[in-house]
Design an enzyme around this catalytic site. Structure first.
Site, short mmCIF file in Angstrom:
data_model
loop_
_atom_site.label_atom_id
_atom_site.label_comp_id
_atom_site.label_asym_id
_atom_site.label_seq_id
_atom_site.Cartn_x
_atom_site.Cartn_y
_atom_site.Cartn_z
N ILE A 110 0.83 -1.22 0.00
CA ILE A 110 0.00 0.00 0.00
C ILE A 110 0.86 1.27 0.00
CG2 ILE A 110 -2.12 -0.98 0.97
CD1 ILE A 110 -1.18 0.28 3.71
N THR A 128 -8.74 1.32 15.54
CA THR A 128 -8.71 0.61 16.81
C THR A 128 -9.11 1.50 17.98
OG1 THR A 128 -7.18 -0.43 18.37
CG2 THR A 128 -6.22 1.16 16.88
N ASP A 129 -9.59 0.87 19.04
CA ASP A 129 -9.90 1.63 20.27
C ASP A 129 -8.62 2.08 20.99
OD1 ASP A 129 -9.07 -0.85 21.21
OD2 ASP A 129 -10.85 -1.22 22.44
N GLU A 130 -7.47 1.50 20.59
CA GLU A 130 -6.22 1.85 21.30
C GLU A 130 -5.82 3.31 21.11
OE1 GLU A 130 -2.99 -0.88 21.22
OE2 GLU A 130 -4.30 -2.62 21.24
N TYR A 166 2.42 1.39 17.96
CA TYR A 166 1.30 0.91 17.12
C TYR A 166 0.13 1.88 17.20
CZ TYR A 166 -3.08 -1.50 16.10
OH TYR A 166 -4.35 -1.80 15.63
N LYS A 197 -1.64 4.30 14.37
CA LYS A 197 -3.05 4.21 13.97
C LYS A 197 -3.75 5.56 14.23
CE LYS A 197 -5.13 1.11 12.63
NZ LYS A 197 -5.36 0.53 11.28
N LYS A 248 -1.01 -13.16 18.88
CA LYS A 248 -2.02 -12.45 19.67
C LYS A 248 -2.49 -13.35 20.81
CE LYS A 248 -1.78 -9.01 16.81
NZ LYS A 248 -2.38 -8.94 15.50
N TYR A 260 1.35 -11.23 30.94
CA TYR A 260 2.10 -10.00 31.22
C TYR A 260 1.62 -9.35 32.53
CZ TYR A 260 3.26 -10.08 26.15
OH TYR A 260 3.67 -10.41 24.88
P1 NAD Z 1 -3.20 -8.66 10.66
O1 NAD Z 1 -1.83 -8.30 11.13
O2 NAD Z 1 -3.72 -10.02 10.91
O3 NAD Z 1 -3.29 -8.42 9.07
C1 NAD Z 1 -2.73 -7.31 8.44
C2 NAD Z 1 -2.69 -7.60 6.94
O4 NAD Z 1 -2.15 -6.42 6.29
C3 NAD Z 1 -1.78 -8.78 6.55
O5 NAD Z 1 -2.42 -9.60 5.61
C4 NAD Z 1 -0.55 -8.09 5.95
O6 NAD Z 1 0.10 -8.89 4.95
C5 NAD Z 1 -1.17 -6.84 5.35
N1 NAD Z 1 -0.19 -5.76 5.19
C6 NAD Z 1 0.70 -5.31 6.11
N2 NAD Z 1 1.47 -4.35 5.58
C7 NAD Z 1 1.04 -4.16 4.31
C8 NAD Z 1 1.44 -3.30 3.26
N3 NAD Z 1 2.45 -2.43 3.41
N4 NAD Z 1 0.79 -3.37 2.07
C9 NAD Z 1 -0.22 -4.27 1.89
N5 NAD Z 1 -0.63 -5.11 2.85
C10 NAD Z 1 0.00 -5.06 4.04
O7 NAD Z 1 -4.14 -7.55 11.24
P2 NAD Z 1 -5.65 -7.65 11.77
O8 NAD Z 1 -5.64 -8.06 13.18
O9 NAD Z 1 -6.45 -8.39 10.78
O10 NAD Z 1 -6.05 -6.10 11.73
C11 NAD Z 1 -6.57 -5.53 10.54
C12 NAD Z 1 -6.87 -4.05 10.79
O11 NAD Z 1 -7.81 -3.93 11.84
C13 NAD Z 1 -5.66 -3.22 11.21
O12 NAD Z 1 -5.74 -1.97 10.58
C14 NAD Z 1 -5.80 -3.09 12.72
O13 NAD Z 1 -5.21 -1.91 13.17
C15 NAD Z 1 -7.30 -3.06 12.86
N6 NAD Z 1 -7.84 -3.57 14.14
C16 NAD Z 1 -7.46 -4.79 14.61
C17 NAD Z 1 -8.04 -5.29 15.79
C18 NAD Z 1 -7.68 -6.64 16.35
O14 NAD Z 1 -8.11 -6.99 17.44
N7 NAD Z 1 -6.91 -7.46 15.65
C19 NAD Z 1 -9.00 -4.51 16.47
C20 NAD Z 1 -9.34 -3.25 15.97
C21 NAD Z 1 -8.76 -2.80 14.79
O1 DAU Z 2 -7.93 -3.12 21.08
C1 DAU Z 2 -7.73 -3.41 19.73
C2 DAU Z 2 -6.33 -3.94 19.51
O2 DAU Z 2 -6.32 -5.27 20.05
C3 DAU Z 2 -5.91 -3.96 18.04
O3 DAU Z 2 -5.85 -2.65 17.57
C4 DAU Z 2 -4.55 -4.64 17.86
O4 DAU Z 2 -4.23 -4.74 16.49
C5 DAU Z 2 -4.64 -6.03 18.47
O5 DAU Z 2 -3.38 -6.66 18.39
C6 DAU Z 2 -5.10 -5.96 19.93
O6 DAU Z 2 -4.08 -5.34 20.75
P1 DAU Z 2 -3.73 -5.91 22.23
O7 DAU Z 2 -2.38 -5.45 22.56
O8 DAU Z 2 -4.83 -5.62 23.18
O9 DAU Z 2 -3.79 -7.49 21.91
P2 DAU Z 2 -2.82 -8.72 22.33
O10 DAU Z 2 -3.51 -9.95 21.85
O11 DAU Z 2 -1.42 -8.49 21.91
O12 DAU Z 2 -2.88 -8.67 23.91
C7 DAU Z 2 -4.09 -8.76 24.61
C8 DAU Z 2 -3.77 -8.61 26.09
O13 DAU Z 2 -3.04 -9.76 26.53
C9 DAU Z 2 -2.89 -7.42 26.42
O14 DAU Z 2 -3.29 -6.88 27.68
C10 DAU Z 2 -1.49 -8.00 26.53
C11 DAU Z 2 -1.75 -9.39 27.07
N1 DAU Z 2 -0.80 -10.45 26.63
C12 DAU Z 2 -0.54 -10.58 25.31
C13 DAU Z 2 0.33 -11.56 24.85
C14 DAU Z 2 0.63 -11.70 23.38
C15 DAU Z 2 -0.25 -11.30 27.56
O15 DAU Z 2 -0.52 -11.21 28.79
N2 DAU Z 2 0.60 -12.29 27.13
C16 DAU Z 2 0.93 -12.44 25.82
O16 DAU Z 2 1.74 -13.35 25.48
#
Ligand code: NAD
Ligand code: DAU
Length: 361
Positions: A62, A136-138, A163, A167, A202, A220
């Site tokens: 992108i 994201t809510d972060e 991160y 965002k 995750k 953690y």
């Molecule tokens: P993910 O890491 O699983 O997937 C990200 C995708 O983007 C991958 O397929 C990767 O190959 C692609 N990508 C990364 N860099 C790129 C680039 N430069 N060009 C093209 N493609 C690229 O992420 P996810 O958990 O599916 O999150 C998707 C979106 O939702 C993100 O924008 C994230 O911030 C947002 N989001 C995630 C969560 C969550 O809990 N996972 C919650 C709220 C919002």
């Molecule tokens: O809130 C939305 C966000 O949720 C998204 O924007 C992010 O892309 C997504 O990765 C997620 O972020 P978190 O940091 O909340 O998710 P994670 O799964 O990394 O961690 C969830 C919680 O668990 C956080 O408090 C950290 C903790 N954790 C995580 C890992 C990987 C642990 O305690 N041990 C671990 O090994």
């Protein structure tokens, strides 16, 4: 036929969204999935739809202006749903720059190319064009341990990790495009997702995978950080509803009032694994609370996230359909049935990542 350009469609939420959209609209829509396939992008997530006539995968970055503008020139794109991002907080703490590049620069490229393709000479836009920025809510920072405190669309931005800062910056760019150019967009800020195809860095898939193998479960800090978990299909549905029914230029928070401490989630996972594994399954003996290991905290670890989804409920009628008890069972069942997916995801580079992230904790 309406054409969607989905970025990051080979990742966790993007691939679930593509499945959701084909289930709902079948042959009424066309989807072009643009993904560069980082470690988090996996085409296996889409193998059951890859031969559809109304689906195209394009491997592109992108941040690559030429590649993205060519996609807009060669296709009459109606909707953009922008997922592509670096998404893992721990990685952003180790290596922030790639987060700025992809999440900020990449979003700028997407906005520029969409505007160039959609804007008319008088500054208005071609009929029906819309851009949805998935965020994201972060970006709102951290809430205190007070069950009456929530994130609203009006909450101030206060990101803490590289991160969430990247965002937040991307959200600000989208806001600037809406304010300056009346660019037809929406922003959604969602809470933590879980479900099929989530990469095992995750929390939830990492714990499921480690528990099944009898490996340590690294929690953690004190394990009392709170996240607000939403089943990924409910997020996909919300995104679609916002594009169909949301007011342009608005932000919508998405979350299901499912706040739980990390340690509570882990205990639910362990209990559910015990309940679901057949008596004679050798992995049953591995699953134990004794594996829980408290490790050093994440730097700048946000204490609590909790979304107030009042606006999306009231204006659009969205509500989460999958309660956590059911969603975690579906998720675990999916990981049971997709052992090879997990093996592929955790081979090679993942092992190096895992060792570097957890070795000295
Ligand atoms: P993910 O890491 O699983 O997937 C990200 C995708 O983007 C991958 O397929 C990767 O190959 C692609 N990508 C990364 N860099 C790129 C680039 N430069 N060009 C093209 N493609 C690229 O992420 P996810 O958990 O599916 O999150 C998707 C979106 O939702 C993100 O924008 C994230 O911030 C947002 N989001 C995630 C969560 C969550 O809990 N996972 C919650 C709220 C919002
Ligand atoms: O809130 C939305 C966000 O949720 C998204 O924007 C992010 O892309 C997504 O990765 C997620 O972020 P978190 O940091 O909340 O998710 P994670 O799964 O990394 O961690 C969830 C919680 O668990 C956080 O408090 C950290 C903790 N954790 C995580 C890992 C990987 C642990 O305690 N041990 C671990 O090994």
């Amino acid at each position: 036929m309406r054409t969607y350009l989905v970025t990051g469609g080979a990742g966790f939420i993007g691939s679930n969204y593509i499945h959701y959209m084909f289930k709902k609209y079948d042959n009424e829509i066309r989807i072009i999935n643009v993904d560069v396939l980082t470690y988090a992008g996996n085409l296996e997530n889409l193998k059951d739809i890859e031969n559809r006539d109304n689906y195209t995968f394009i491997r592109a970055d992108i941040c690559d202006k030429e590649a993205i503008s060519r996609i807009f020139e060669e296709n009459d794109i109606d909707r953009v749903v922008h997922f592509a991002a670096e998404s893992h907080v721990d990685r952003s703490i180790k290596d922030p720059e790639v987060f700025v590049r992809t999440n900020v620069m990449g979003t700028a490229v997407m906005l520029n190319c969409a505007r160039a393709a959609w804007e008319l000479p008088d500054g208005s836009y071609k009929e029906g064009k819309k851009f949805l920025h998935v965020s994201t809510d972060e970006v709102y920072g951290s809430l205190p341990d007070d069950e009456n405190a929530f994130f609203y669309e009006t909450s101030p931005y206060d990101p803490h990790s590289p991160y969430s800062a990247s965002k937040a910056s991307s959200d600000m760019l989208v806001k600037a495009y809406m304010d300056t150019y009346r660019f037809p967009a929406n922003i959604t800020n969602c809470s933590n997702n879980y479900g099929p195809y989530q990469f095992p860095e995750k929390f939830i898939p990492l714990m499921i995978n480690n528990a099944l193998q009898g490996k340590q479960l690294p929690v953690y800090g004190d394990g009392k950080n709170v996240r607000d978990w939403l089943y990924v299909e409910d997020h996909a549905k919300a995104i679609d509803m916002v594009q169909e029914q949301g007011r342009l230029f608005e932000t919508y928070n998405i979350g299901g009032h499912n706040e739980k401490q990390n340690i509570e989630i882990l205990n639910i996972i362990l209990d559910t694994l015990q309940e679901m594994l057949p008596e004679n399954d050798p992995r049953r003996k591995n699953v134990s609370r004794k594996l829980i290991t408290y490790v050093s905290d994440r730097k700048g670890h946000d204490r609590r996230y909790a979304i107030a989804p009042d606006k999306i409920k009231k204006e659009i009628g969205w509500y989460p359909e999958t309660m956590f008890k059911e969603g975690i069972k579906k998720t675990i069942q999916w990981y049971f049935e997709n052992e090879q997916w997990m093996k592929n995801a955790t081979s090679g580079d993942y092992q190096k990542y895992y060792d570097s992230m957890y070795k000295n904790r």
